[in-house]
Scaffold this active site. Structure first.
Site, mmCIF file in Angstrom:
data_model
loop_
_atom_site.group_PDB
_atom_site.id
_atom_site.type_symbol
_atom_site.label_atom_id
_atom_site.label_comp_id
_atom_site.label_asym_id
_atom_site.label_seq_id
_atom_site.Cartn_x
_atom_site.Cartn_y
_atom_site.Cartn_z
ATOM 1 N N SER A 254 0.489 -38.895 18.897
ATOM 2 C CA SER A 254 0.882 -39.358 20.378
ATOM 3 C C SER A 254 -0.373 -40.169 20.758
ATOM 4 C CB SER A 254 1.064 -37.947 21.063
ATOM 5 O OG SER A 254 -0.041 -37.223 21.366
ATOM 6 N N LYS A 255 -0.462 -40.456 22.131
ATOM 7 C CA LYS A 255 -1.432 -41.107 22.476
ATOM 8 C C LYS A 255 -2.752 -40.418 22.428
ATOM 9 C CE LYS A 255 -1.690 -44.757 25.895
ATOM 10 N NZ LYS A 255 -0.903 -45.511 26.553
ATOM 11 N N ARG A 256 -2.717 -39.130 22.639
ATOM 12 C CA ARG A 256 -3.857 -38.248 22.401
ATOM 13 C C ARG A 256 -4.557 -38.359 21.078
ATOM 14 N NH1 ARG A 256 -3.703 -32.981 20.932
ATOM 15 N NH2 ARG A 256 -1.317 -33.288 20.989
ATOM 16 N N HIS A 257 -3.802 -38.772 20.092
ATOM 17 C CA HIS A 257 -4.333 -38.592 18.825
ATOM 18 C C HIS A 257 -4.648 -40.215 18.396
ATOM 19 C CE1 HIS A 257 -1.084 -35.332 18.204
ATOM 20 N NE2 HIS A 257 -2.165 -34.777 17.516
ATOM 21 N N GLY A 258 -4.255 -41.016 19.129
ATOM 22 C CA GLY A 258 -4.923 -42.450 18.992
ATOM 23 C C GLY A 258 -3.730 -43.287 18.698
#
Ligand code: GLU
Length: 486
Positions: A254-258
């Protein structure tokens, strides 16, 4: 239909056993990690087999497809050297061809006009919900011939109801779905526009695609696309559905992971394209224990048998390690250009030349271009240079005599190269009865305003005699002023 004649399929130059792959992004968002990896695998597979790698922009979703997304995808692919053959194919421009195929399928009995109304469909949906079964539409119009005139209709696939469909996937192995589980999917909407499912199949055929390599979130689609291929009597492509990429914590990326547009890796994280490519390659594909693999080597080695079945995990540390490796291999002028871009003086030739000279000192430690820019910034500070807190703390009563001695010794140096400077500084340490580090640390603070920097002798050489001595004098003045304050 004009657009089809532009396609490579059937071009006399292409022999029947040429491998043709394609990357088919939907320009509804930017090119992300997973998409770039899919493109790379398609490219490598084609190149390995001496085939072609095509690009198709799947812009049929008019509401969500945007020009900036198309531009970002093309730019991202160019940045990574994911060079496709020929011109990109734009799917929406081929809508007439897709519609013509649907009509052909109606004519040959593999599809039918369905006049179900919205209300009837809603009732079917409600009934499926009540029975807790998935909605699989087999319309009563499948076998009716009493077509009403002037009524809107959709064209549906007459999907097989008996038997099973098996796909021999090069990654997933043999996968079988009972045909009873498939539905009569819509091929043409009531406004005459083709659906995505139809467009993909027609385009893959017309482009002569032999191998469909894509994310395994499309495996289900393959079973829905297959009957269309069979109905048209077209050659069946070979499939390879590759597992998705997860974050380091094992959850879907997800966005959180890059999971950001790949330009962020270049612009925000300072990653080199060859490092990114190498990293993408290793995400889900392996060749023994090899970690550092050039594009040439990858082309020689790449096969789909080396793609694992389980999701791979994104690991920023690994990416940075590879990046550090490629930075050390990279040409100094190229790196200087990139660093100059970060420091906002890409058009200043004098400063760029200073950066080029500094590269050998900056390269060994850097994991990304940002760190290099950060490490190089001291070269361009104007005097008296600003000190960060850690550097300021190193300039104290204890270091004052050391700094003065160092200034005197350096001032007396008759050459300004690392060897001469190193022996001068070592002598200061001996004379002062301290370790080399106790001289190097305040020197570094005085010269760079930081506690960390490239090697201190490199710093001296890069700054040059005048600037170095002036910065040291500034630091001494600073210390004296402080003493006066006390
Ligand atoms: N346009 C689809 C996507 O971006 C890919 C379709 C395909 O590869 O068949 O997910």
């Amino acid at each position: 239909m004009g657009a089809t004649t532009d396609l490579a399929a059937g071009s006399p130059a292409r022999s029947t056993d040429t491998v043709v792959t394609r990357f088919a992004p939907s320009p509804t968002g930017f090119l992300h990690l997973g998409g770039a990896r899919t493109a790379l695998f398609n490219l490598l597979y084609a190149r390995h087999h001496g085939g072609e790698f095509l690009l198709r922009i799947e812009d049929t979703d008019r509401a969500r497809s945007t020009q900036p997304a198309i531009d970002a995808i093309l730019a991202g692919m160019r940045w990574l050297g994911l060079d496709w053959d020929g011109e990109p194919v734009f799917q929406f421009a081929r809508a007439d061809r897709h519609a013509a195929v649907a009509q052909e399928m109606v004519a040959n009995g593999h599809a039918y006009r369905c006049y179900l109304t919205q209300d009837e469909l809603a009732a079917m949906r409600a009934a499926a919900q009540a029975a807790k079964t998935p909605l699989r539409i087999r319309s009563p119009w499948r076998d009716r011939t009493d077509h009403p005139a002037d009524q809107p209709y959709v064209v549906r696939l007459k999907a097989p109801t008996e038997g099973a469909t098996t796909i021999r996937d090069l990654v997933q192995g043999e996968v079988t779905v009972q045909n009873g589980e498939l539905d009569d999917l819509v091929l043409l909407r009531s406004d005459g526009t083709p659906t995505y499912m139809l467009a993909v199949v027609v385009d893959d055929h017309d482009m002569g695609v032999t191998h469909v390599i894509r994310g395994d979130d499309h495996l289900n689609n393959a079973f829905r696309q297959f009957p269309i291929i069979r109905a048209m009597g077209w050659p069946e492509p070979t499939y390879a559905h590759i597992p998705l990429i997860h974050g380091a914590d094992g959850a879907k990326l997800s966005k959180r992971h890059g999971a950001v547009g790949i330009e962020a890796y270049r612009d925000e994280m300072g990653i080199l394209p060859e490092a990114f490519d190498n990293y993408l390659l290793r995400l889900g594909w392996g060749h023994g224990d090899d970690e550092i693999i050039s594009r040439e080597q990858a082309t020689e080695w790449f096969d789909l048998a080396g793609v694992g079945k389980s999701p791979s995990r994104f690991d920023i540390k690994k990416l940075e390690n590879l990046n550090g490796h490629y930075i050390r291999m990279a040409d100094d002028e190229r790196l200087a250009d990139l660093v100059a871009g970060k420091l906002d003086f890409e058009h200043d030739d004098t400063r760029r030349a200073v950066l080029t000279r500094a590269m050998p000192a900056l390269k060994p430690r850097a994991a990304n271009i940002n760190e290099m820019a950060d490490g190089a910034a001291f070269l361009f500070h104007t005097r008296p240079i600003a000190m960060d807190e850690a550097a300021a703390a190193l300039l104290n009563a204890d270091s004052a005599p050391i700094l003065n001695a160092a200034h005197a010794a350096l001032d007396a140096a008759n050459e300004w190269d690392t060897e001469t400077l190193e022996s001068a500084v070592r002598r200061v340490a001996e004379e002062q009865g301290v370790k080399l580090g106790q001289v190097a640390q305040p020197l570094r603070a005085a010269l760079t305003g930081r506690k960390t920097s490239p090697g201190i002798f490199d710093v001296l050489v890069l700054l040059g005699r005048d600037e170095s001595l002036a910065r040291l004098a500034d630091a001494a003045a600073r210390l004296n002023a402080r003493k006066d304050d006390q």
